[in-house]
Design a protein around this motif. Structure first.
Motif, PDB file in Angstrom:
ATOM      1  N   TYR A  29     -23.258  -7.475  13.914  1.00  0.00           N
ATOM      2  CA  TYR A  29     -23.058  -7.306  12.476  1.00  0.00           C
ATOM      3  C   TYR A  29     -24.212  -7.874  11.658  1.00  0.00           C
ATOM      4  O   TYR A  29     -24.828  -8.865  12.048  1.00  0.00           O
ATOM      5  N   SER A  30     -24.431  -7.277  10.474  1.00  0.00           N
ATOM      6  CA  SER A  30     -25.335  -7.880   9.491  1.00  0.00           C
ATOM      7  C   SER A  30     -24.611  -9.073   8.876  1.00  0.00           C
ATOM      8  O   SER A  30     -23.385  -9.194   8.968  1.00  0.00           O
ATOM      9  N   ASP A  31     -25.368  -9.958   8.238  1.00  0.00           N
ATOM     10  CA  ASP A  31     -24.767 -11.145   7.633  1.00  0.00           C
ATOM     11  C   ASP A  31     -23.749 -10.796   6.558  1.00  0.00           C
ATOM     12  O   ASP A  31     -22.784 -11.526   6.353  1.00  0.00           O
ATOM     13  N   ASP A  32     -23.956  -9.675   5.859  1.00  0.00           N
ATOM     14  CA  ASP A  32     -23.071  -9.280   4.755  1.00  0.00           C
ATOM     15  C   ASP A  32     -22.152  -8.111   5.114  1.00  0.00           C
ATOM     16  O   ASP A  32     -21.660  -7.414   4.240  1.00  0.00           O
ATOM     17  N   MET A  41      -7.102  -4.362   3.605  1.00  0.00           N
ATOM     18  CA  MET A  41      -7.468  -5.731   3.987  1.00  0.00           C
ATOM     19  C   MET A  41      -8.857  -5.721   4.631  1.00  0.00           C
ATOM     20  O   MET A  41      -9.056  -5.073   5.659  1.00  0.00           O
ATOM     21  N   LEU A  42      -9.780  -6.450   4.004  1.00  0.00           N
ATOM     22  CA  LEU A  42     -11.165  -6.477   4.468  1.00  0.00           C
ATOM     23  C   LEU A  42     -11.578  -7.892   4.854  1.00  0.00           C
ATOM     24  O   LEU A  42     -11.089  -8.868   4.282  1.00  0.00           O
ATOM     25  N   ALA A  43     -12.514  -7.965   5.795  1.00  0.00           N
ATOM     26  CA  ALA A  43     -13.197  -9.222   6.109  1.00  0.00           C
ATOM     27  C   ALA A  43     -14.658  -9.008   5.739  1.00  0.00           C
ATOM     28  O   ALA A  43     -15.253  -7.994   6.115  1.00  0.00           O
ATOM     29  N   LYS A  44     -15.220  -9.948   4.990  1.00  0.00           N
ATOM     30  CA  LYS A  44     -16.606  -9.822   4.526  1.00  0.00           C
ATOM     31  C   LYS A  44     -17.426 -10.987   5.045  1.00  0.00           C
ATOM     32  O   LYS A  44     -17.043 -12.140   4.888  1.00  0.00           O
ATOM     33  N   GLY A  45     -18.545 -10.649   5.662  1.00  0.00           N
ATOM     34  CA  GLY A  45     -19.421 -11.669   6.231  1.00  0.00           C
ATOM     35  C   GLY A  45     -18.987 -12.057   7.633  1.00  0.00           C
ATOM     36  O   GLY A  45     -17.841 -11.870   8.029  1.00  0.00           O
ATOM     37  N   THR A 115     -33.832  -3.959  14.233  1.00  0.00           N
ATOM     38  CA  THR A 115     -32.598  -3.994  15.019  1.00  0.00           C
ATOM     39  C   THR A 115     -31.465  -3.361  14.217  1.00  0.00           C
ATOM     40  O   THR A 115     -31.282  -3.689  13.042  1.00  0.00           O
ATOM     41  N   TRP A 116     -30.723  -2.468  14.851  1.00  0.00           N
ATOM     42  CA  TRP A 116     -29.572  -1.855  14.191  1.00  0.00           C
ATOM     43  C   TRP A 116     -28.450  -2.882  14.087  1.00  0.00           C
ATOM     44  O   TRP A 116     -28.089  -3.517  15.073  1.00  0.00           O
ATOM     45  N   ARG A 117     -27.895  -3.036  12.885  1.00  0.00           N
ATOM     46  CA  ARG A 117     -26.755  -3.918  12.643  1.00  0.00           C
ATOM     47  C   ARG A 117     -25.663  -3.115  11.942  1.00  0.00           C
ATOM     48  O   ARG A 117     -25.940  -2.295  11.072  1.00  0.00           O
ATOM     49  N   CYS A 118     -24.432  -3.394  12.304  1.00  0.00           N
ATOM     50  CA  CYS A 118     -23.311  -2.746  11.642  1.00  0.00           C
ATOM     51  C   CYS A 118     -23.111  -3.402  10.282  1.00  0.00           C
ATOM     52  O   CYS A 118     -23.006  -4.626  10.193  1.00  0.00           O
ATOM     53  N   ILE A 119     -23.071  -2.575   9.231  1.00  0.00           N
ATOM     54  CA  ILE A 119     -22.830  -3.120   7.895  1.00  0.00           C
ATOM     55  C   ILE A 119     -21.418  -2.791   7.409  1.00  0.00           C
ATOM     56  O   ILE A 119     -20.880  -3.500   6.575  1.00  0.00           O
ATOM     57  N   ILE A 120     -20.826  -1.712   7.939  1.00  0.00           N
ATOM     58  CA  ILE A 120     -19.432  -1.366   7.637  1.00  0.00           C
ATOM     59  C   ILE A 120     -18.761  -0.940   8.939  1.00  0.00           C
ATOM     60  O   ILE A 120     -19.232  -0.035   9.624  1.00  0.00           O
ATOM     61  N   ASP A 121     -17.677  -1.604   9.275  1.00  0.00           N
ATOM     62  CA  ASP A 121     -16.903  -1.329  10.485  1.00  0.00           C
ATOM     63  C   ASP A 121     -15.506  -0.912  10.047  1.00  0.00           C
ATOM     64  O   ASP A 121     -14.712  -1.732   9.606  1.00  0.00           O
TER      65      ASP A 121
END
Length: 130
Positions: A29-32, A41-45, A115-121
């Motif tokens: 994941y990305s930091d944000d 219901m979301l989790a952020k960071g 590097t590819w990072r997931c920003i929205i899962d």
């Protein structure tokens, strides 16, 4: 080649979830980043995402297995949309309504190091509209 790289990254993330290796998983994941825990219901960071995965593991009595069956990847520059047929199974799931097969959507972005990072899962895909 980017498509094969993204497929491998997602496979590695699934392996980390299945092993409950949340340290490795946070590298995905990305930091944000934002994780859809369930519709509404979301989790952020990374900190919230890690706690969410720990709670999910507890909810499934540490028996959750995740893998992506099919994937379609649409790439534009440093951003990619992944639509995947996610299969989830749990031997010891607690009682609740839970879809075990989903058409998930993920958004990836390349960081400054390439590097590819997931920003929205969003493992629920369009189900979040319901």
């Amino acid at each position: 080649m980017e498509i094969d790289e993204l497929k491998q990254i997602i496979k590695n993330a699934d392996t980390a979830i299945n092993r409950e290796d949340f340290d490795d998983l946070m590298d995905f994941y990305s930091d944000d980043a934002t994780l859809v825990i369930k519709p509404g219901m979301l989790a952020k960071g990374k900190e919230e995402i890690r706690r969410a995965f720990e709670a999910i593991a507890d909810y499934f009595n540490h028996s959750l297995i995740v893998n992506q069956e099919k994937m379609a990847i649409i790439e534009a520059g440093d951003t990619a949309l992944v639509i995947a047929n996610a299969k989830l199974s749990a031997n010891q799931k607690t009682n609740s309504e839970f879809s075990m097969e989903r058409n998930a959507t993920y958004v990836f972005k390349k960081d400054l190091k390439g590097t590819w990072r997931c920003i929205i899962d969003n493992s629920y895909g369009a189900e979040i509209l319901e």
